[in-house]
Design an enzyme around this catalytic site. Structure first.
Site, mmCIF file in Angstrom:
data_model
loop_
_atom_site.group_PDB
_atom_site.id
_atom_site.type_symbol
_atom_site.label_atom_id
_atom_site.label_comp_id
_atom_site.label_asym_id
_atom_site.label_seq_id
_atom_site.Cartn_x
_atom_site.Cartn_y
_atom_site.Cartn_z
ATOM 1 N N GLY A 10 0.782 -1.236 0.000
ATOM 2 C CA GLY A 10 0.000 0.000 0.000
ATOM 3 C C GLY A 10 0.808 1.277 0.000
ATOM 4 C CB ALA A 11 3.946 2.393 1.402
ATOM 5 N N GLY A 12 3.540 1.503 -1.986
ATOM 6 C CA GLY A 12 4.217 1.517 -3.268
ATOM 7 C C GLY A 12 3.633 2.548 -4.220
ATOM 8 C CG LEU A 84 -1.810 -3.153 -5.207
ATOM 9 C CD1 LEU A 84 -1.681 -1.642 -5.022
ATOM 10 C CD2 LEU A 84 -2.264 -3.475 -6.617
ATOM 11 C CB SER A 131 1.985 -8.533 -14.758
ATOM 12 O OG SER A 131 2.953 -8.081 -15.674
ATOM 13 C CE1 TYR A 191 6.320 -9.021 -11.520
ATOM 14 C CE2 TYR A 191 6.235 -8.566 -13.877
ATOM 15 C CZ TYR A 191 5.773 -8.338 -12.592
ATOM 16 O OH TYR A 191 4.760 -7.439 -12.383
#
Length: 380
Positions: A10-12, A84, A131, A191
């Protein structure tokens, strides 16, 4: 009505912007984040603009999605989860395999395990940030106008300067078209594999435990606030830092490789539609602009916006695991959720560059990351 929202990561970049928009709309947001130094710098609580933008507006939990106690604490009392938190560097994933699998796959499995075995939780919806990387190479048409999906490009072909995809039996170049949600899933990087598994875990498990899943396959997200110090993701940040340091820009391959660059505000809007609309439940959506932009065009737009004439070198270098082309077909998300991207690439780059100009010039760590990839045999 769902009011309590947990955002992992949430801080990204995406998480902080999404947190602020949800708070503005009246939601109570809990942000779980480990404040990774690669994203937030060496002193995140003092120096990270992303963290500082949300700290007095959300319930912030400094923790890690790989830690069960942190997850259990964060999940308690939540109506929905927007997942996320993930490691995101395509190149880096090719030699940090176990770490990427642990953060992206194991943590998602642990979250679902908690939800499946905790009777008292109140979670009704889980949104997973998937993605475009899960597609690998994008969708093409062959000479008979049939949809085909080329395999990963071969090292030997790229060594000889042949960077385009090929397909068995085709003597003419394939025609690139937009990649829709029913396209073949065949990721070309670790990834991409981890994001595929994340998505499949959420979409498979959630319906069996009475939770509505939604997956968003984000294209290349950019905009003001993204990390200018992380050399492993985001060519807009990498090129901007090089320009601000007056260093030559090394354009990989022939510069004609393309991506779909989607502005952060549009990504936030799409994600909130997925949260608020029941029509999104159990669905998978592309999120992009539906337009392909070449790397050379990116460089030229940045040079124009920064009024810069730094040297550009089209080197023919390449990274194993990179794709050639991919851009989103937005038909489904437009029809079901009514989503239409509002910010064009030209307008978005202007907003991004105007923000970068106001930031201090950061040290360029890009050369170190390239040396690391070269040492691992992933950069040629």
């Amino acid at each position: 009505m769902m009011k309590n929202i947990l955002i992992t990561g949430g801080a990204g970049f995406i998480g902080s912007n999404l947190s602020l928009k949800l708070v503005e709309k009246g939601y109570k947001v809990t942000a779980l984040d480990n404040l990774s130094k690669q994203i937030h710098g060496n002193s995140p609580k003092n120096d990270s603009p992303l963290f500082k933008s949300i700290i007095d507006k959300v319930n912030f939990i400094e923790g890690n999605v790989v830690n069960k106690e942190d997850l259990e604490k964060a999940i308690s009392g939540q109506d929905a989860i927007i997942h996320l938190a993930a490691e995101t560097g395509t190149g880096q994933s090719m030699y940090q395999i176990h770490h990427y699998a642990k953060v992206n796959i194991d943590a998602t499995a642990m979250m679902l395990d908690i939800l499946a075995n905790t009777k008292q939780h109140s979670v009704k919806k889980v949104i997973i940030a998937s993605s475009r990387s899960i597609y690998g190479e994008g969708k093409y048409l062959n000479s008979r106008n049939e949809a085909v999906y080329p395999k990963h490009r071969l090292d030997k072909n790229m060594q000889s300067g042949n960077f385009e995809v090929d397909y068995p039996g085709e003597t003419k170049p394939l025609q690139l078209v937009a990649t829709d949600e029913d396209s073949k899933i065949h990721p070309s990087s670790v990834y991409g594999i981890t994001k595929q598994v994340q998505e499949q875990l959420i979409m498979t498990v959630c319906p069996t435990i009475g939770i509505a899943p939604v997956a968003f396959r984000y294209q290349n997200v950019y905009g003001p606030g993204q990390s200018l110090t992380n050399p492993y993701t985001g060519i807009l940040s990498i090129f901007s830092t090089l320009i601000k340091n007056n260093k030559e820009i090394n354009v990989f391959e022939d510069g004609l490789e393309s991506r779909d660059f989607v502005y952060i505000d549009d990504v936030v809007d799409a994600t909130i539609l997925g949260l608020e609309k029941e029509e999104a439940n159990n669905q998978i959506f592309n999120v992009g602009t539906g337009k392909a932009v070449t790397v050379l065009k990116v460089v030229k737009e940045l040079q124009e916006n920064y009024n810069s004439n730094v040297a550009i070198k089209i080197s023919g270098n390449y990274r194993l695991g990179d794709i050639r082309h991919n851009y989103a077909d937005l038909t489904k998300i437009k029809e079901i959720l009514g989503f239409n991207p509002k910010i064009s690439f030209k307008e978005g780059i202007k907003h991004f560059a105007n923000w970068v100009i106001t930031q201090e010039v950061h040290e360029d760590n890009y050369a170190e990351s390239i040396a690391e990839m070269k040492e691992k045999g992933m950069f040629k």
